[in-house]
Design a protein around this motif. Structure first.
Motif, PDB file in Angstrom:
ATOM      1  N   VAL A 114       0.858  -1.182   0.000  1.00  0.00           N
ATOM      2  CA  VAL A 114       0.000   0.000   0.000  1.00  0.00           C
ATOM      3  C   VAL A 114       0.898   1.236   0.000  1.00  0.00           C
ATOM      4  O   VAL A 114       1.809   1.339   0.819  1.00  0.00           O
ATOM      5  CB  VAL A 114      -0.906   0.024   1.254  1.00  0.00           C
ATOM      6  CG1 VAL A 114      -1.694   1.334   1.336  1.00  0.00           C
ATOM      7  CG2 VAL A 114      -1.858  -1.171   1.235  1.00  0.00           C
ATOM      8  N   GLU A 115       0.625   2.163  -0.918  1.00  0.00           N
ATOM      9  CA  GLU A 115       1.430   3.384  -0.966  1.00  0.00           C
ATOM     10  C   GLU A 115       0.970   4.370   0.102  1.00  0.00           C
ATOM     11  O   GLU A 115       1.782   4.989   0.773  1.00  0.00           O
ATOM     12  CB  GLU A 115       1.349   4.015  -2.358  1.00  0.00           C
ATOM     13  CG  GLU A 115       2.041   3.168  -3.420  1.00  0.00           C
ATOM     14  CD  GLU A 115       1.893   3.754  -4.813  1.00  0.00           C
ATOM     15  OE1 GLU A 115       1.135   4.727  -4.976  1.00  0.00           O
ATOM     16  OE2 GLU A 115       2.550   3.239  -5.735  1.00  0.00           O
ATOM     17  N   ASP A 116      -0.338   4.535   0.243  1.00  0.00           N
ATOM     18  CA  ASP A 116      -0.820   5.471   1.260  1.00  0.00           C
ATOM     19  C   ASP A 116      -2.235   5.143   1.691  1.00  0.00           C
ATOM     20  O   ASP A 116      -2.988   4.480   0.992  1.00  0.00           O
ATOM     21  CB  ASP A 116      -0.745   6.923   0.767  1.00  0.00           C
ATOM     22  CG  ASP A 116      -1.412   7.134  -0.580  1.00  0.00           C
ATOM     23  OD1 ASP A 116      -2.507   6.577  -0.801  1.00  0.00           O
ATOM     24  OD2 ASP A 116      -0.854   7.857  -1.417  1.00  0.00           O
ATOM     25  N   TYR A 117      -2.544   5.578   2.901  1.00  0.00           N
ATOM     26  CA  TYR A 117      -3.918   5.621   3.391  1.00  0.00           C
ATOM     27  C   TYR A 117      -4.458   7.010   3.080  1.00  0.00           C
ATOM     28  O   TYR A 117      -3.842   8.010   3.427  1.00  0.00           O
ATOM     29  CB  TYR A 117      -3.970   5.415   4.905  1.00  0.00           C
ATOM     30  CG  TYR A 117      -3.922   3.991   5.391  1.00  0.00           C
ATOM     31  CD1 TYR A 117      -3.966   2.913   4.514  1.00  0.00           C
ATOM     32  CD2 TYR A 117      -3.832   3.715   6.749  1.00  0.00           C
ATOM     33  CE1 TYR A 117      -3.930   1.615   4.978  1.00  0.00           C
ATOM     34  CE2 TYR A 117      -3.789   2.416   7.228  1.00  0.00           C
ATOM     35  CZ  TYR A 117      -3.839   1.369   6.337  1.00  0.00           C
ATOM     36  OH  TYR A 117      -3.802   0.083   6.808  1.00  0.00           O
ATOM     37  N   GLN A 118      -5.604   7.078   2.446  1.00  0.00           N
ATOM     38  CA  GLN A 118      -6.252   8.359   2.189  1.00  0.00           C
ATOM     39  C   GLN A 118      -7.335   8.561   3.249  1.00  0.00           C
ATOM     40  O   GLN A 118      -8.357   7.876   3.235  1.00  0.00           O
ATOM     41  CB  GLN A 118      -6.875   8.368   0.787  1.00  0.00           C
ATOM     42  CG  GLN A 118      -5.877   8.248  -0.349  1.00  0.00           C
ATOM     43  CD  GLN A 118      -5.195   9.569  -0.693  1.00  0.00           C
ATOM     44  OE1 GLN A 118      -5.584  10.619  -0.192  1.00  0.00           O
ATOM     45  NE2 GLN A 118      -4.193   9.506  -1.541  1.00  0.00           N
ATOM     46  N   ASP A 151       1.523   8.328   4.141  1.00  0.00           N
ATOM     47  CA  ASP A 151       2.443   7.427   3.455  1.00  0.00           C
ATOM     48  C   ASP A 151       2.677   6.196   4.324  1.00  0.00           C
ATOM     49  O   ASP A 151       3.165   6.302   5.449  1.00  0.00           O
ATOM     50  CB  ASP A 151       3.765   8.157   3.194  1.00  0.00           C
ATOM     51  CG  ASP A 151       4.670   7.384   2.239  1.00  0.00           C
ATOM     52  OD1 ASP A 151       4.438   6.180   2.037  1.00  0.00           O
ATOM     53  OD2 ASP A 151       5.609   7.990   1.702  1.00  0.00           O
ATOM     54  N   ARG A 152       2.315   5.031   3.806  1.00  0.00           N
ATOM     55  CA  ARG A 152       2.502   3.790   4.559  1.00  0.00           C
ATOM     56  C   ARG A 152       3.885   3.186   4.339  1.00  0.00           C
ATOM     57  O   ARG A 152       4.218   2.160   4.917  1.00  0.00           O
ATOM     58  CB  ARG A 152       1.427   2.760   4.175  1.00  0.00           C
ATOM     59  CG  ARG A 152       0.016   3.167   4.567  1.00  0.00           C
ATOM     60  CD  ARG A 152      -0.106   3.409   6.055  1.00  0.00           C
ATOM     61  NE  ARG A 152      -0.086   2.172   6.824  1.00  0.00           N
ATOM     62  CZ  ARG A 152       0.129   2.110   8.133  1.00  0.00           C
ATOM     63  NH1 ARG A 152       0.380   3.190   8.823  1.00  0.00           N
ATOM     64  NH2 ARG A 152       0.113   0.947   8.762  1.00  0.00           N
ATOM     65  N   ARG A 153       4.695   3.843   3.477  1.00  0.00           N
ATOM     66  CA  ARG A 153       6.050   3.338   3.241  1.00  0.00           C
ATOM     67  C   ARG A 153       7.057   3.992   4.182  1.00  0.00           C
ATOM     68  O   ARG A 153       8.244   3.716   4.114  1.00  0.00           O
ATOM     69  CB  ARG A 153       6.443   3.596   1.782  1.00  0.00           C
ATOM     70  CG  ARG A 153       5.558   2.869   0.789  1.00  0.00           C
ATOM     71  CD  ARG A 153       5.633   3.468  -0.590  1.00  0.00           C
ATOM     72  NE  ARG A 153       5.109   4.844  -0.593  1.00  0.00           N
ATOM     73  CZ  ARG A 153       5.020   5.602  -1.676  1.00  0.00           C
ATOM     74  NH1 ARG A 153       5.401   5.120  -2.841  1.00  0.00           N
ATOM     75  NH2 ARG A 153       4.551   6.830  -1.595  1.00  0.00           N
TER      76      ARG A 153
END
Length: 589
Positions: A114-118, A151-153
């Motif tokens: 996952v790239e990001d949580y919105q 950003d989940r990275r």
């Protein structure tokens, strides 16, 4: 089932369980043993996978549905030309048990980072508190489409938290109080944690002291992420905060490629289950589906048997044998009826949760920011909605989509008992057509014509939800729960609710009154200091059950049951008094 002296298990809340010696299991530790795994959900499959490491154990899984997977079911319905999923699945990098099993089964490639949580606020969600927060239509229009990407990275930084507070107009004094509670919880002693297990989350957080808007945001947060409510166990809620905001150790093995704090399946989840089932079959595991376990018997010689009924109410072609041991990975209502939860006075309360799918020929403008590899949380949706836009090049990269539909909106609702913002109804008061429109409206599709066109091709969780006037046959099924009877004679029937621990719930151990019968599932307490999410918890309970049977059968196998721990924990002892002092000063000001 033939049995000269069956011992039907009964609940006994007054006397402690008595351990029955299992002499036959210890007589020859290397002899071939027969083990029954009742239930083919994640906990049952995890237990079977671990037990199958021993070639001298003959394993049979009995599952009531046509396929294994339990709540982790999702597939493409070729006849209807649509995807049908029970829920979106996001897996944290702290999922030690699931990633361990997926790695050993060769399934990690089925996960995408996952790239990001919105964090999203549509402006058309909760109607009860909107007037407290905005005073006129112009301000409400400005509220549309508010979002913050996390950003989940990378680790969450202070700047990101500040952006959330400012964007969603949260009360800074309230948020500092929340931080103070989290930090204090990190430093809590075992005695404090034990006491907190029987306090409500709202009480420990002090949620009633928050302003209405911030209170609603925090309440929705837990409804979305964990299905928890303010009456849930406080220790679970506070642990969830820790897992979300503070650095935790990650599973030793993660999917290849860019590392993220979260991963999603890159295909319908049933494909993952099917691959795991094939791996079990290759190891010699027998899997019997469409066979419901009705009761369990424990015999004088220590062996176990079960009463099984097929879909037609008969036992034709079903396994009729005794087993040396059993893992009962069944819904807790069934375990309670069988007497396998003797310390529990009544079945637990469950919550409704369901997924809905909407094929899209093109993307509505309001959803364009969510394309890619994002996992989206709608914070002003009364039904607490998580959603994804699934498409080629997003999470689902190698999946065939329906003809003329390159996109799919997948939305999971976890608080359908709240009143909706379009029709003002709870979910069970809605028809399927109304429910589909309600979901789209809460996500921000306000144009009626556009909303109805999208809703027409949508579906409300056909995996575990029925909308029918033929609901009578389900009234005798322990795991089925009925919605209200509507004026048209129909009602919703939920065949699989989610379990969320309330403050007055007992802790459930893997063990039962018999050494060779253990339980597994989402209600079982698992190892580790921090509460872990449901699917990981179910897998960990399955591992615990397997280890318990290895021990009683005197096998040499050891099951890895690691759980995530907090990194740099010593630092928070110094932070606790500082944040507490800041919170006190802010209150006085």
């Amino acid at each position: 089932m033939a049995d000269s002296n069956p011992q039907i298990m009964t609940s006994n809340n007054n006397n402690p369980p008595v351990k029955t010696p299992i002499k036959t299991l210890a007589e020859n530790r290397h002899a071939k043993k027969k083990v029954l795994v009742a239930g083919g959900g994640i906990s049952g499959l995890s237990a079977a996978f671990e037990l199958s490491e021993d070639p001298n154990i003959d394993i049979t899984i009995v599952e009531s549905s046509a396929t294994c997977g339990g709540k982790m079911i999702g597939y493409f319905n070729a006849d209807e030309q649509r995807f049908e999923e029970h829920s979106i699945r996001a897996l944290s990098s702290t999922y030690f048990s699931l990633f361990n099993i997926f790695d050993r089964a060769g399934l990690l490639h089925m996960l995408t980072a996952v790239e990001d949580y919105q964090f999203y606020q549509s402006g058309h969600g909760n109607t009860e508190d909107s007037d407290n927060h905005t005073n006129n239509s112009e301000q409400k229009d400005e509220q549309k489409g508010k979002r913050v990407a996390i950003d989940r990275r990378a680790a969450i930084d202070l700047q990101t938290i500040e952006a959330m507070v400012d964007t969603f107009d949260l009360n800074k004094k309230n948020m500092l109080q929340l931080v103070q509670r989290i930090v204090h919880h990190v430093n809590a002693s075992d005695e404090e944690r034990a006491a907190m297990a029987f306090k409500t989350a709202g009480e420990v957080i002090g949620i009633d002291d928050f302003d209405a808007h911030t209170k609603q945001f925090i309440t929705n947060w837990f409804g979305i992420l964990t299905g928890a409510r303010m009456h849930s166990k406080a220790v679970d809620i506070m642990d969830s905060f820790v897992l979300m905001f503070l650095p935790m150790t990650e599973a030793p093995v993660l999917p290849e490629g860019e590392t993220s704090k979260s991963y999603c399946f890159n295909r319908p989840t049933s494909e993952v289950i099917e691959a795991l089932v094939e791996k079990l079959k290759a190891r010699g595991v027998t899997i019997v589906t469409q066979a419901r376990v009705l009761n369990m018997h424990h015999h004088d010689d220590g062996q176990v048997s079960v009463d099984i009924s097929g879909d037609n109410g008969t036992t034709d072609g079903l396994p009729q044998q005794h087993y040396d041991a059993a893992v009962m990975a069944l819904p807790h209502e069934v375990l309670w009826k069988m007497g396998l939860l003797p310390q529990v006075k009544k079945p637990f309360n469950d919550e409704w949760s369901f997924g809905s799918q909407f094929p899209l020929a093109e993307i509505p403008a309001i959803f364009e920011p969510f394309l890619g590899k994002s996992y989206n949380l709608c914070f002003d949706a009364p039904w607490n909605i998580v959603f994804q836009i699934q498409h080629r090049g997003g999470f689902w990269q190698d999946v065939e989509f329906p003809d003329s539909f390159d996109y799919n909106l997948s939305a999971t609702c976890s608080s359908p008992f709240n009143r909706g913002s379009l029709f003002g109804k709870r979910f069970m008061e809605c028809t399927p057509a109304e429910a589909k429109e309600e979901i789209l409206y809460q996500l921000g599709i306000t144009d009626a014509e556009q909303r109805q066109a999208i809703a027409q091709g949508g579906v409300i969780d056909p995996v575990n939800l029925l909308y029918t006037d033929n609901w009578q046959p389900y009234t005798d099924i322990e795991t089925a729960e009925m919605g209200i009877l509507q004026d048209n004679g129909k009602r919703w029937v939920d065949l699989a609710q989610i379990y969320v621990r309330n403050a007055d719930d007992e802790l459930i151990e893997t063990t039962t009154q018999w050494n060779n019968v253990v339980v597994a599932g989402e209600i079982v307490s698992v190892t580790g200091r921090w509460k872990i999410p449901t699917m990981e918890q179910a897998a960990t309970s399955g591992k615990q059950a397997a280890q318990a049977l290895f021990t009683v059968m005197e096998r040499e196998q050891t099951v890895s049951i690691e759980t995530s721990t907090l990194m740099h924990q010593a630092r928070y002892k110094y932070l606790d008094p500082i944040v507490s002092a800041l919170s006190a000063v802010t209150k006085r000001l």
